[in-house]
Design a protein around this motif. Structure first.
Motif, PDB file in Angstrom:
ATOM      1  N   GLY A 124      48.025  42.651  38.918  1.00 19.96           N
ATOM      2  CA  GLY A 124      47.606  42.806  37.531  1.00 19.96           C
ATOM      3  C   GLY A 124      46.307  42.128  37.184  1.00 19.96           C
ATOM      4  N   GLY A 125      45.181  42.782  37.456  1.00 18.62           N
ATOM      5  CA  GLY A 125      43.939  42.271  36.906  1.00 18.62           C
ATOM      6  C   GLY A 125      42.769  42.160  37.851  1.00 18.62           C
ATOM      7  N   PRO A 126      42.861  41.379  38.962  1.00 16.60           N
ATOM      8  CA  PRO A 126      41.654  41.118  39.751  1.00 16.60           C
ATOM      9  C   PRO A 126      41.203  42.351  40.528  1.00 16.60           C
ATOM     10  CG  PRO A 126      43.565  40.184  40.821  1.00 16.60           C
ATOM     11  CD  PRO A 126      44.032  40.671  39.502  1.00 16.60           C
ATOM     12  N   ALA A 127      39.903  42.367  40.784  1.00 15.70           N
ATOM     13  CA  ALA A 127      39.346  43.425  41.631  1.00 15.70           C
ATOM     14  C   ALA A 127      39.360  42.959  43.083  1.00 15.70           C
ATOM     15  CB  ALA A 127      37.927  43.757  41.188  1.00 15.70           C
ATOM     16  N   ILE A 128      39.839  43.819  44.003  1.00 13.20           N
ATOM     17  CA  ILE A 128      39.979  43.472  45.425  1.00 13.20           C
ATOM     18  C   ILE A 128      39.140  44.466  46.221  1.00 13.20           C
ATOM     19  CG2 ILE A 128      41.616  43.067  47.289  1.00 13.20           C
ATOM     20  CD1 ILE A 128      43.817  42.889  45.158  1.00 13.20           C
ATOM     21  N   PHE A 129      38.325  43.945  47.141  1.00 12.76           N
ATOM     22  CA  PHE A 129      37.513  44.845  47.960  1.00 12.76           C
ATOM     23  C   PHE A 129      37.285  44.184  49.317  1.00 12.76           C
ATOM     24  CE2 PHE A 129      34.837  42.402  45.117  1.00 12.76           C
ATOM     25  CZ  PHE A 129      33.875  41.844  45.932  1.00 12.76           C
ATOM     26  N   VAL A 130      36.822  45.033  50.288  1.00 14.69           N
ATOM     27  CA  VAL A 130      36.602  44.618  51.676  1.00 14.69           C
ATOM     28  C   VAL A 130      35.162  44.944  52.051  1.00 14.69           C
ATOM     29  CG1 VAL A 130      37.305  44.946  54.064  1.00 14.69           C
ATOM     30  CG2 VAL A 130      39.035  44.986  52.245  1.00 14.69           C
ATOM     31  N   LEU A 131      34.499  43.989  52.702  1.00 14.99           N
ATOM     32  CA  LEU A 131      33.129  44.181  53.173  1.00 14.99           C
ATOM     33  C   LEU A 131      33.114  44.183  54.703  1.00 14.99           C
ATOM     34  CD1 LEU A 131      33.052  42.256  50.452  1.00 14.99           C
ATOM     35  CD2 LEU A 131      30.601  42.265  50.890  1.00 14.99           C
ATOM     36  N   ASP A 132      32.213  44.967  55.275  1.00 15.19           N
ATOM     37  CA  ASP A 132      32.033  44.908  56.728  1.00 15.19           C
ATOM     38  C   ASP A 132      31.083  43.768  57.049  1.00 15.19           C
ATOM     39  OD1 ASP A 132      29.564  45.795  55.998  1.00 15.19           O
ATOM     40  OD2 ASP A 132      29.805  47.830  56.762  1.00 15.19           O
ATOM     41  N   THR A 133      30.751  43.621  58.284  1.00 15.39           N
ATOM     42  CA  THR A 133      29.916  42.476  58.702  1.00 15.39           C
ATOM     43  C   THR A 133      28.476  42.593  58.226  1.00 15.39           C
ATOM     44  OG1 THR A 133      29.537  43.588  60.824  1.00 15.39           O
ATOM     45  CG2 THR A 133      31.342  41.979  60.711  1.00 15.39           C
ATOM     46  N   ARG A 134      28.090  43.763  57.738  1.00 15.52           N
ATOM     47  CA  ARG A 134      26.741  43.920  57.211  1.00 15.52           C
ATOM     48  C   ARG A 134      26.674  43.624  55.698  1.00 15.52           C
ATOM     49  NH1 ARG A 134      25.507  49.940  58.849  1.00 15.52           N
ATOM     50  NH2 ARG A 134      27.663  50.062  58.062  1.00 15.52           N
ATOM     51  N   GLY A 135      27.811  43.363  55.061  1.00 12.75           N
ATOM     52  CA  GLY A 135      27.845  43.059  53.634  1.00 12.75           C
ATOM     53  C   GLY A 135      28.024  44.279  52.757  1.00 12.75           C
ATOM     54  N   ARG A 136      28.396  45.418  53.334  1.00  9.15           N
ATOM     55  CA  ARG A 136      28.596  46.649  52.566  1.00  9.15           C
ATOM     56  C   ARG A 136      30.077  46.800  52.231  1.00  9.15           C
ATOM     57  NH1 ARG A 136      29.653  52.020  53.766  1.00  9.15           N
ATOM     58  NH2 ARG A 136      29.818  51.477  55.968  1.00  9.15           N
ATOM     59  N   VAL A 137      30.379  47.182  50.982  1.00 14.60           N
ATOM     60  CA  VAL A 137      31.766  47.370  50.548  1.00 14.60           C
ATOM     61  C   VAL A 137      32.269  48.674  51.144  1.00 14.60           C
ATOM     62  CG1 VAL A 137      33.317  47.633  48.576  1.00 14.60           C
ATOM     63  CG2 VAL A 137      31.352  46.102  48.392  1.00 14.60           C
ATOM     64  N   VAL A 138      33.316  48.573  51.984  1.00  4.27           N
ATOM     65  CA  VAL A 138      33.867  49.770  52.637  1.00  4.27           C
ATOM     66  C   VAL A 138      35.195  50.185  52.021  1.00  4.27           C
ATOM     67  CG1 VAL A 138      32.655  49.294  54.798  1.00  4.27           C
ATOM     68  CG2 VAL A 138      34.928  48.285  54.399  1.00  4.27           C
ATOM     69  N   ALA A 139      35.855  49.325  51.253  1.00  2.00           N
ATOM     70  CA  ALA A 139      37.121  49.679  50.577  1.00  2.00           C
ATOM     71  C   ALA A 139      37.236  48.815  49.322  1.00  2.00           C
ATOM     72  CB  ALA A 139      38.329  49.445  51.482  1.00  2.00           C
ATOM     73  N   SER A 140      37.787  49.426  48.253  1.00  5.53           N
ATOM     74  CA  SER A 140      37.866  48.708  46.979  1.00  5.53           C
ATOM     75  C   SER A 140      39.046  49.232  46.157  1.00  5.53           C
ATOM     76  CB  SER A 140      36.565  48.877  46.192  1.00  5.53           C
ATOM     77  OG  SER A 140      36.659  48.229  44.948  1.00  5.53           O
ATOM     78  N   SER A 141      39.632  48.330  45.367  1.00  8.24           N
ATOM     79  CA  SER A 141      40.766  48.735  44.527  1.00  8.24           C
ATOM     80  C   SER A 141      40.312  49.545  43.311  1.00  8.24           C
ATOM     81  CB  SER A 141      41.513  47.495  44.046  1.00  8.24           C
ATOM     82  OG  SER A 141      40.654  46.670  43.238  1.00  8.24           O
ATOM     83  N   ASP A 142      39.042  49.524  42.992  1.00  2.89           N
ATOM     84  CA  ASP A 142      38.547  50.274  41.838  1.00  2.89           C
ATOM     85  C   ASP A 142      37.910  51.588  42.231  1.00  2.89           C
ATOM     86  OD1 ASP A 142      36.307  49.374  43.098  1.00  2.89           O
ATOM     87  OD2 ASP A 142      35.371  48.488  41.327  1.00  2.89           O
TER      88      ASP A 142
END
Length: 616
Positions: free
Chosen positions: A84-102
């Motif tokens: 309930g609330g926070p944004a969750i995301f995953v970055l690869d080793t280059r700093g690019r967001v590859v998956a996100s809850s939004d």
């Protein structure tokens, strides 16, 4: 004054220490609450690290991540919905967001490059990081928790970073929206959150433009920071520092939240779960007020002691003067008693004289009223005497007819013609009623009776007065215009007295029109502005001169020839009307002649009337 100054210093020091202890207690509670609020999402990246879908996405080559991205996005979305609330995301080793809850929103973080963020650089090197920052996609501030994701199949190599962004708006609303102003600063001395709206992104101490530009680029998505400097030392505030806030905002207005140029106690604490510090400000005005109050009390106490010493000395002087004054007072009292005794005798004599004058006035008033009643009765009898000839003529004809008809009835009865005798006797009865109708108003008018107010039909009173002058009016050819309907105007007065007033007015009007070619007498009633009934009696006679109007109601003033009147009729008539709340006014009539207005109280007014006793 020295006692007050010393008390002020001691009280100020004690108040400062007490205020610092209270602020420290409040700061400990606030720091614990904020730390719990900020770090409650710190364990979420560990759950992201254990997800097979996330690991599979990070292990896949860049060209194969599109197929695995959906499963990772759904996992992060479900985890975010559950927490309930926070944004969750995953970055690869280059700093690019590859998956996100939004991922379902149009302004999502997918594909965003966050390699410049300090928390990514620390986490990708293998160290968990937490950091306050503003993302470049939504430009929303938040607290980021970053955890490296390691692959056990590749000798625990870091293959990505799991990040949770925790919102801090609720923290600012719940914990910083207190009565006492407060702020939170990071390890760079930048104000992150503050209850005064002018302070976010200000600095505690001035910093170089290069440092501010780097912090803005790495942490605040290019937003301007350091526009204001509060000149507060964190180290001094650790134990409590007195600060004076007198800075101006960029727009040139004072920092209204703290009302600039006021003195505060600044106290800071380190938040153990973050690199932040929290600073609260306590207004020192209460300490100054308390110290001033204590100083005033001490000054007053010392002043009272001095006044007491002065009082003791003055008391002895007053006692001596009191004895002297008492002796003088006794002497004056004796003199006063002698004067009072003499004045009392004079006053008693004056009261006796006044009582005798009151009795004489009461007797004179009774005599005057009795004389007035006698004059009214005399006026009635004078009117009846003037009408004696007419009344005799009115009664002689019915009496002659009664004598003839009664003799005829006797003769017809001797002859046995009872029908004709009955007819004659019926005519005799009618003539008797006619004579009674003539005599009854005369008896009523001539009767001497006390004034008793009652509901009186004005039209009936006018008709009764006109009846008494019927012969004179017909003989002199006076045209009577009576514009008063029966039972339309009801006054509260004595009918006999009102009839006497109308008889005086009608008699004067007939006398005034004796030598006029056109003789007209009119009556009308209207409502006066005062609410009284205004009965107007107008004639077409000679009228009044201005001099006559000035003296019209004075006793013994008359415009008639000598021997024709005493000049008391109008004066008595006005007194009669005033006795039951009315009045009599005079003036010229429209078209010439005289016009008298009789003011009468209406029935609704019903004034209290106490008639004077009169002899029968």
């Amino acid at each position: 004054m020295l006692a007050g100054l010393l008390t002020f210093k001691i009280s100020e020091k004690q108040g400062f220490n007490q205020l610092r202890d209270e602020a420290s207690h409040q700061l400990d509670i606030l720091a614990a609450a904020i730390d719990s609020e900020v770090t409650r999402h710190a364990s979420i990246p560990s759950a992201v690290e254990l997800s097979p879908d996330v690991r599979a996405l990070l292990r896949a080559p860049p060209e194969g991540q599109d197929v695995l991205q959906a499963a990772a996005n759904h996992f992060l979305q479900k985890l975010n919905d559950h927490l309930g609330g926070p944004a969750i995301f995953v970055l690869d080793t280059r700093g690019r967001v590859v998956a996100s809850s939004d991922w379902i929103f149009s302004d999502n973080l997918l594909g965003a490059d966050l390699s410049y963020m300090p928390f990514f650089r620390g986490a990708v090197s293998g160290t968990p990081e937490r950091h306050y920052a503003v993302d470049a996609v939504r430009h929303e501030p938040g607290y980021f928790f970053a955890l490296p994701i390691r692959d056990e199949t590749q000798d625990w190599k870091v293959i990505g970073v799991a990040v949770v962004k925790s919102g801090i708006r609720e923290l600012e609303r719940r914990w910083l929206g207190q009565e006492a102003p407060a702020l939170i600063v990071d390890n760079n001395g930048i104000v992150l959150l503050a209850s005064p709206p002018e302070w976010p992104y200000a600095t505690l101490q001035p910093q170089t433009p290069e440092t501010l530009a780097r912090i803005s680029r790495e942490q605040f998505a290019g937003q301007r920071v350091g526009a204001e400097s509060l000149d507060i030392s964190v180290d001094e505030a650790q134990e409590g520092a007195v600060v004076r806030l007198a800075r101006q905002s960029p727009a040139g207005t004072a920092l209204s939240a703290l009302q600039g140029k006021k003195t505060y106690l600044a106290l800071s604490r380190h938040l153990p779960g973050t690199a932040w510090r929290i600073i609260v400000f306590s207004d020192l005005r209460s300490v100054a007020v308390q110290a001033s109050t204590h100083a005033a009390l001490a000054t007053a106490a010392v002043g009272c002691l001095l006044l007491w010493a002065l009082y003791l000395g003055q008391r002895r002087r007053v006692a001596r003067g009191r004895r002297e004054a008492q002796a003088m007072l006794e002497k004056a009292n004796q003199e006063l008693e002698r004067n009072v005794a003499a004045r009392t005798v004079d006053l008693s004599n004056a009261v006796e004289r006044l009582q005798r004058e009151v009795v004489d006035r009461q007797r004179a008033e009774q005599t005057l009223r009795a004389a007035q009643d006698e004059l009214v009765q005399a006026g009635k009898l004078a009117v009846l005497g003037q009408m004696a000839t007419g009344i005799t003529h009115e009664l002689s004809q019915p009496l002659g007819a009664i004598r003839t008809l009664s003799a005829n009835a006797v003769e017809f009865m001797h002859r046995g013609d009872l029908a004709t005798a009955e007819k004659n006797l019926g005519i005799v009865g009618q003539l008797s009623e006619q004579m009674g109708g003539i005599i009854k108003p005369l008896k009523t008018f001539a009767r001497k009776s006390p004034a008793v107010p009652a509901a009186v039909d004005v039209a009936q009173a006018v008709d009764a007065a006109l009846f008494l002058f019927d012969q004179r009016l017909r003989k002199q050819g006076v045209a009577v215009d009576r514009q008063i309907a029966p039972n339309s105007w009801i006054a509260w007065c004595d009918q006999n007295r009102l009839q006497q007033v109308l008889v005086n007015l009608i008699g004067n009007a007939i006398d005034a029109m004796a030598d006029e070619p056109e003789r007209r007498l009119s009556f009308s009633v209207d409502r006066a502005s005062s609410g009284q009934l205004a009965l107007a009696v107008s004639d077409s006679g000679v009228g009044f001169s201005e001099k006559a109007l000035e003296h019209l109601f004075e006793p013994f003033f008359t415009t008639k020839q000598p021997g024709e009147g005493l000049g008391l009729g109008l004066a008595i008539s006005r007194d009669i009307l005033r006795d039951f709340g009315g009045d009599l006014l005079a003036g010229p009539a429209p078209g010439g002649g005289a016009r008298f207005v009789v003011l009468l109280p209406p029935v609704s007014a019903a004034p209290t009337f106490s008639p004077e006793p009169s002899s029968p």
